[in-house]
Design an enzyme around this catalytic site. Structure first.
Site, PDB file in Angstrom:
ATOM      1  N   HIS A 117      19.406 -16.072  10.159  1.00 44.41           N
ATOM      2  CA  HIS A 117      20.035 -17.397  10.274  1.00 44.41           C
ATOM      3  C   HIS A 117      19.070 -18.280  11.049  1.00 44.41           C
ATOM      4  O   HIS A 117      18.353 -17.795  11.939  1.00 44.41           O
ATOM      5  CB  HIS A 117      21.345 -17.295  11.061  1.00 44.41           C
ATOM      6  CG  HIS A 117      21.871 -18.628  11.517  1.00 44.41           C
ATOM      7  ND1 HIS A 117      22.700 -19.394  10.728  1.00 44.41           N
ATOM      8  CD2 HIS A 117      21.644 -19.350  12.639  1.00 44.41           C
ATOM      9  CE1 HIS A 117      22.963 -20.527  11.369  1.00 44.41           C
ATOM     10  NE2 HIS A 117      22.323 -20.523  12.530  1.00 44.41           N
ATOM     11  N   GLU A 128      24.049 -24.326  18.817  1.00 46.13           N
ATOM     12  CA  GLU A 128      23.962 -22.881  18.575  1.00 46.13           C
ATOM     13  C   GLU A 128      23.280 -22.158  19.743  1.00 46.13           C
ATOM     14  O   GLU A 128      23.679 -21.050  20.096  1.00 46.13           O
ATOM     15  CB  GLU A 128      23.247 -22.626  17.246  1.00 46.13           C
ATOM     16  CG  GLU A 128      24.100 -23.095  16.072  1.00 46.13           C
ATOM     17  CD  GLU A 128      23.438 -22.954  14.712  1.00 46.13           C
ATOM     18  OE1 GLU A 128      24.136 -23.164  13.705  1.00 46.13           O
ATOM     19  OE2 GLU A 128      22.228 -22.641  14.637  1.00 46.13           O
TER      20      GLU A 128
END
Ligand code: UDP
Length: 140
Positions: A117, A128
């Site tokens: 990812h 994130e």
């Protein structure tokens, strides 16, 4: 060009096949520096929260299952143009469409088990990184 930070994950399909080192080497060879790293087995709750943007997509249930099926290595990568560079090294979401030499072309098993990812933009990178790391865990 500005030095950026981005968020990366080596997903369970890859950690199960002992590919953490091989994938990290591809990131480092592209000029990205690992400034934070830890191995986590994410809970269902963490996976659902991290991927909340996809909660209405048909693949959401399968995504949560896959991401909780084994350990993940979460990382912060730093370098020039790090967000775009990481996306380039990762390759397209569907490994069948990924360019030669990319991580997904080399290692991914399927669109769901696609090994890595990476944040898709500056705002998601900040969000994130904050989701998984405190400031003191990031050592540039
Ligand atoms: N995914 C999936 N099926 C799809 C599309 C996405 O299983 O049809 C999964 C896949 O693991 C992907 C993740 O959901 O990496 C997030 O999707 P996104 O479109 O954000 O792709 P990415 O940014 O990871 O390339």
């Amino acid at each position: 060009m500005a030095i950026e930070r981005t968020f990366s994950m080596i997903k369970p399909d890859a950690t199960k096949r002992n590919l953490t080192g091989a994938i990290t080497k591809m990131l480092e060879d592209a000029g990205l520096r690992v400034v934070a790293s830890k191995r986590v087995w994410m809970t269902r709750r963490q996976a659902e929260a991290f991927y909340a943007v996809h909660k209405d997509r048909p693949f959401f249930g399968e995504l949560v299952e896959t991401m909780t099926s084994g350990p993940t290595v979460v990382q912060v990568l730093e370098g020039e143009n790090a967000i775009a560079k990481n996306r380039e090294v990762m390759g397209a979401t569907n490994p069948a469409e990924a360019a030669e030499g990319t991580i997904r072309k080399t290692f991914a098993l399927s669109i769901g088990e696609n090994s890595v990812h990476g944040s898709d933009g500056p705002e998601t990178a900040v969000q994130e990184i904050r989701f998984w790391f405190s400031e003191t865990e990031i050592v540039g």
